[in-house]
Write an enzyme that holds these catalytic residues in place. Structure first.
Site, PDB file in Angstrom:
ATOM      1  N   ASP A   9     -53.877  12.614 -30.836  1.00 50.55           N
ATOM      2  CA  ASP A   9     -53.037  12.240 -31.966  1.00 50.55           C
ATOM      3  C   ASP A   9     -51.578  12.371 -31.557  1.00 50.55           C
ATOM      4  O   ASP A   9     -51.046  13.477 -31.493  1.00 50.55           O
ATOM      5  CB  ASP A   9     -53.331  13.135 -33.174  1.00 50.55           C
ATOM      6  CG  ASP A   9     -52.569  12.705 -34.415  1.00 50.55           C
ATOM      7  OD1 ASP A   9     -51.777  11.745 -34.319  1.00 50.55           O
ATOM      8  OD2 ASP A   9     -52.765  13.322 -35.473  1.00 50.55           O
ATOM      9  N   SER A  24     -53.143  13.320 -42.698  1.00 50.73           N
ATOM     10  CA  SER A  24     -51.854  12.695 -42.426  1.00 50.73           C
ATOM     11  C   SER A  24     -50.838  13.156 -43.469  1.00 50.73           C
ATOM     12  O   SER A  24     -50.565  14.351 -43.561  1.00 50.73           O
ATOM     13  CB  SER A  24     -52.006  11.178 -42.388  1.00 50.73           C
ATOM     14  OG  SER A  24     -50.891  10.580 -41.785  1.00 50.73           O
ATOM     15  N   HIS A  41     -55.577  10.069 -34.333  1.00 54.28           N
ATOM     16  CA  HIS A  41     -55.255  10.426 -35.715  1.00 54.28           C
ATOM     17  C   HIS A  41     -56.483  10.331 -36.616  1.00 54.28           C
ATOM     18  O   HIS A  41     -56.515  10.898 -37.703  1.00 54.28           O
ATOM     19  CB  HIS A  41     -54.153   9.487 -36.204  1.00 54.28           C
ATOM     20  CG  HIS A  41     -53.359   9.991 -37.366  1.00 54.28           C
ATOM     21  ND1 HIS A  41     -52.719  11.211 -37.379  1.00 54.28           N
ATOM     22  CD2 HIS A  41     -53.073   9.422 -38.575  1.00 54.28           C
ATOM     23  CE1 HIS A  41     -52.083  11.380 -38.523  1.00 54.28           C
ATOM     24  NE2 HIS A  41     -52.289  10.306 -39.266  1.00 54.28           N
TER      25      HIS A  41
END
Length: 710
Positions: free
Chosen positions: A621, A540, A653
């Site tokens: 995602d 991330s 994600h």
């Protein structure tokens, strides 16, 4: 419950029982919990509901139903209720007696999936329930089995939030359903003494409000009490994709059996509080509500302020018990959840604090004055839940974990929190995994703008002073997040340490748990290592940093990088779901702050990319879209940089499915091990990850280029 492992490997971690928080019975003698276990031999998961004898630490499993979950106590005895998912998608409410295992019955079934069960005892034999579920446009409970397949697959949108997290937004909305579990009498049925589900209905029907708030909202977004339900929801007058503004609502349901619900009443409005809200809870006497509220709209990592609603059934008023003249609050920490003490005279707060998830108590009598601060009850580890140890006790039953221990249950006295009593430790303080708290230590150094920066350092269990070990440098997501002394099956520092790495997990400026000023700041952590065998990994925001590092001199210090779901180009963040993230962190939208967006765009520096990198990005995602990972991998391949692309079509994600997580761990570990000279990770059959790679190549022959790494 957990077999002793010779070495802590991904298989050991992923197959170990995952035990949830425990809730004590009203008399404080038993505690109920749920746990799940996955087997790579049978490729299946087993769910269990267990009862812990608090006096001796022994556990009795009362359900091995793979579809059972979310157990909780009913009334004042040992009766419990849990949810059971049926094959057709419906949900049953199952009742059992924890003191007499083996017998259970169905109190009622609802026509669709529900979760996040909460209960409140109205009187003996009558219990109000509240659950979360998806509602159709007409207010009825949504069930996938009833959905009609359209002739066309077209989707049409006229507003933001086309996609959210890992799904396309549909006509269904998250809502709260209420009902009553009521015991029958001999006059009603031939089987008296059994609970029956009655009056099940959509409490938010017709309100245009959505709660729990997607995608992560759950039982922390609503509560049920003697006078009705309270909940938080996004303000219906703002666009949820670019705003975080939430409100607190109350629905007066003096009779939970009454069909229909009054219009929700908005509560708790304080001047200057325009941000997100969470954790609404009724006081034990039902006359007050406490909840957490942020000030800044569009900033999801703003400080949580404690807000109290007084006498909401009459002339409701709101106050901030820890207010200060500057508006920042007299306490610089940001609670992540809130609960009431048994006597209603104090609040129990779960709060990040210097790399740990700690428990605090805020006394409300006398009312907090200037400089008033909560009292810290725990140090170290990560508290995940706290509940009264019994219905009339000041003691607290705490569920927690740590970097080396996956689950611990402890009883503490807020008056004497040092002398805590451990009731049960699932992994024996890590020893079941061959781990030890001695492997974990703290580092401090001066970072950007002279901020003191903290990092966790995790050594191998076989560490010997004087020997040299490669370094694994982990960068957390957010950036408003933190590496805490907590257990994880996704990014567990001990997994890397047991390969032979010294793991450094820093919390630089922007991290949470060190005061809101530290979280709001920005800067780099600074150089803290000098080694010729270092690798860096991040997901991330950490993935963004991998791409940023690639284009700068810092990349030369690393033998290899791992980028999981990272940002390749900041302009592509206009395709994200919650647009307030980039808009807030970059000071405004692209057309107003183009220079800033361009300044911090990793794609500007791809001409410098030379460090070997594993790129991971999954197709579901929608926070950071798949194109970001493909773009990074394509650049690496075009530049002739050693690289590999790993993708999962059924993950978002995060990589959550055990079989996928197993492949993820093998690919990541063998990638970095190759570049620092460590041996390959083998599974329990003595195989390395080459079999997984071969299978992937057979299915997708061009997706995983051969680089001599398998």
């Amino acid at each position: 419950m957990v077999a002793t492992a010779k070495k802590f490997t991904p298989e050991v971690m992923l197959q170990a029982p995952r035990r949830g928080p425990a809730t004590p019975s009203p008399d404080g003698k038993l505690a109920i919990f749920s746990q799940s276990t996955y087997s790579f031999d049978s490729h299946s998961k087993v769910n269990e509901i267990g009862v812990l004898d608090i006096t001796n630490g022994q556990t009795l499993i009362i359900s091995k139903d793979s579809k059972a979950s979310e157990s909780t106590w009913l009334g004042s005895g040992y009766e419990v209720v849990w949810l059971k998912e049926l094959e057709n998608g419906n949900t049953s409410f199952i009742i059992a007696d924890a003191s007499q295992p083996g017998k259970s019955y169905t109190a009622g079934t609802v026509p669709g999936p529900v979760s996040n069960l909460k209960v409140y005892t109205i009187k003996p034999g009558m219990v109000a329930i509240a659950v979360a579920g998806q509602a159709n446009p007409d207010g009825t409970l949504y069930s996938p089995k009833d959905e009609q397949k359209p002739h066309s697959s077209a989707r049409i949108y006229d507003s933001l939030f086309v996609r959210h997290w890992d799904r396309y937004v549909t006509n269904q909305r998250s809502t709260i359903f209420t009902g009553v579990l009521q015991k029958s009498s001999p006059k009603v049925t031939s089987r008296p003494g059994r609970y029956h589900l009655m009056g099940f209905q959509n409490a938010l029907a017709g309100s245009k409000l959505e709660s729990p708030i997607p995608p992560f909202g759950g039982a922390d977004h609503f509560d049920v009490g003697s006078q009705g339900i309270c909940f938080v929801a996004k303000d219906p007058d703002v666009d949820p994709a670019i705003h975080t503004k939430c409100n607190l609502y109350f629905i007066n349901k003096e009779d939970f059996m009454e069909l229909g619900s009054p219009e929700p009443i908005k509560l708790g409005e304080l001047r200057g509080f325009d941000g997100a809200a969470t954790s609404p809870v009724f006081s034990p006497d039902g006359n007050h509500i406490a909840f957490l509220k942020m000030k800044t709209d569009g900033y999801e990592s703003d400080k949580n302020h404690i807000v109290l609603i007084h006498n909401f059934a009459g002339l409701a008023t709101a106050s901030e018990p820890l207010a200060s003249g500057d508006g920042n609050g007299s306490w610089d920490r940001s609670p992540r959840s809130i609960a009431w003490a048994n006597d209603g005279k104090a609040l129990i707060l779960e709060t990040e604090d210097v790399g740990c998830g700690c428990l605090f108590r805020l006394d409300l009598t006398p009312p907090p004055g200037p400089g008033w601060k909560p009292t810290k009850l725990t140090s170290g580890g990560n508290v995940v839940a706290a509940a009264p140890a019994s219905s009339d006790s000041r003691l607290l039953f705490i569920s927690s974990n740590s970097l080396v221990d996956s689950s611990t249950y402890t009883i503490i006295d807020p008056v004497d929190p040092v002398n805590a009593r451990v009731v049960s430790s699932l992994t024996g303080d890590g020893s079941m995994f061959g781990l030890s708290p001695a492997q974990v230590s703290s580092l401090w150094w001066k970072g950007a703008n002279d901020h003191s920066v903290h990092a966790w350092m995790v050594k191998p269990s076989f560490y010997k002073a004087g020997e040299k070990y490669p370094l694994a440098y982990l960068i957390h997501g957010g950036p408003q997040g933190a590496w805490n002394d907590s257990w994880s099956t996704r990014w567990n520092p001990c997994i890397f340490a047991e390969q032979g790495y010294i793991v450094i997990a820093p919390n630089p400026t922007g991290s949470t748990g060190y005061g809101q000023g530290f979280t709001d700041a920005s800067g780099l952590s600074g150089e803290v290592f000098h080694t010729s065998r270092a690798v860096a990994l991040g997901a991330s925001y950490g993935g963004y940093m991998m791409n940023w590092i690639q284009g700068h001199d810092l990349a030369k210090k690393f033998k290899a990088l791992v980028c999981h779901d990272g940002v390749f180009s900041l302009t592509a963040q206009l395709s994200t779901d919650e647009l307030y993230f980039p808009v807030h962190d970059l000071g405004g939208p692209l057309w107003k702050k183009q220079d800033t967006w361009e300044q911090w765009d990793p794609s500007r520096f791809i001409g410098n990319w030379n460090t070997p990198m594993l790129v991971i990005h999954s197709e579901l995602d929608y926070r950071l879209t798949m194109a970001e990972g493909l773009a990074a991998f394509n650049v690496l391949q075009m530049r002739g940089v050693e690289s590999r692309f790993l993708s999962f079509p059924d993950e978002n994600h995060w990589v959550l499915k055990p079989e996928n997580s197993r492949v993820w761990h093998h690919q990541v570990i063998n990638w970095i091990n190759h570049y620092v000279g460590l041996p390959k990770l083998l599974d329990k059959e003595g195989k390395d990850d080459s079999e997984y790679v071969k299978q992937a190549r057979r299915a997708y022959p061009t997706a995983v280029p051969a680089l001599g790494l398998d």
